[in-house]
Motif scaffolding. Sequence first.
Motif, short mmCIF file in Angstrom:
data_model
loop_
_atom_site.label_atom_id
_atom_site.label_comp_id
_atom_site.label_asym_id
_atom_site.label_seq_id
_atom_site.Cartn_x
_atom_site.Cartn_y
_atom_site.Cartn_z
N ILE A 253 0.87 -1.17 0.00
CA ILE A 253 0.00 0.00 0.00
C ILE A 253 0.91 1.22 0.00
O ILE A 253 1.77 1.37 0.88
N VAL A 254 0.73 2.07 -1.00
CA VAL A 254 1.55 3.27 -1.16
C VAL A 254 0.64 4.49 -1.04
O VAL A 254 -0.37 4.58 -1.75
N VAL A 255 1.00 5.41 -0.17
CA VAL A 255 0.24 6.65 -0.01
C VAL A 255 1.17 7.82 -0.31
O VAL A 255 2.27 7.90 0.24
N VAL A 256 0.74 8.69 -1.20
CA VAL A 256 1.44 9.94 -1.48
C VAL A 256 0.42 11.06 -1.37
O VAL A 256 -0.66 11.00 -1.98
N MET A 257 0.73 12.07 -0.59
CA MET A 257 -0.17 13.20 -0.37
C MET A 257 0.56 14.51 -0.66
O MET A 257 1.75 14.65 -0.38
N GLY A 258 -0.17 15.45 -1.26
CA GLY A 258 0.32 16.81 -1.40
C GLY A 258 1.17 17.09 -2.61
O GLY A 258 1.90 18.08 -2.63
N ALA A 259 1.10 16.26 -3.65
CA ALA A 259 1.89 16.52 -4.85
C ALA A 259 1.36 17.75 -5.59
O ALA A 259 0.20 18.14 -5.44
#
Length: 293
Positions: A253-259
């Motif tokens: 599970i990969v989470v990226v926030m705020g790009a």
Amino acid sequence: MSNTLPLIQRVFAALALLVLLAGCATTPPDSVLAVPAPAQKYAAIVVDARTGKQLFEVSSTAQRYPASLTKMMTLYLLFEALESGRVSNQTQIPVSDNAASQPPTKLRFRRGESIDVDSAIRAIVVKSANDVAVAVGEYLGGSEVQFAATMTSKARQLGMTSTIFRNASGLPDDGQMTTARDMAVLGMALRQRFPQQFHYFSESDFMFRGRLVRGHNDMLGRVRGVDGIKTGYIRASGFNIVTSYNADGRNLIVVVMGADSARQRNDHVEALIQRSLSPTMDGAKTRLMFAEQ
């Protein structure tokens, strides 16, 4: 590397080196591995969903706006309602004037119209339809406010210790906050609790009233093994995503926030997947972050 560089830049310089050492022919350029957002918005985490081990994180417990990642919890509660028999796939959910008045993205209903549960799930996953998310919240909770309280209560039950929900859609609300860690917990919970429903998150389009509705999760089909799950954006949050990778015996599970853009976000997710699958990773540095659900 100069010690005067900000911490996050130093972290990602190290990340770039790790990927290069892997010797992978598909290693992305250094620009892909650069921090894709201002520090006050950016957060990321990668978790091995089979073991709960954290493989990578930056600011994963810092407060962030979830945007449409909120809809993951709306769907969690709708899946619970399906499982309990409270609703079926054919149950008609009325779309109130309040729900229909939500800003885009949405399906644009007229007064008195409704949507069946199966189509509602697809509309929320694929289109991220705000009108449908609010209609689901009102139907299950009696009101969206009451539904949001149930969402927050369920978050606590799942171990999402830093999340507060104020609405069913993820539209802007200063009080609606989460963390990258909590979104990873929710992503894992959706897969583990509802494997029979998880296929919805891999859909990139659906038919509704004779019209093809296309989605905007461009990670689907881009990286082999990616099978969902949800994107999100509001101005205050930047571009967010929770991504599930499931291939060759690995489940991440990969989470990226705020790009700063969807493209930067997606490039960054792909780089993190490559990094996490690299045999050069030091397994001794991972740690168990999440309790059994």
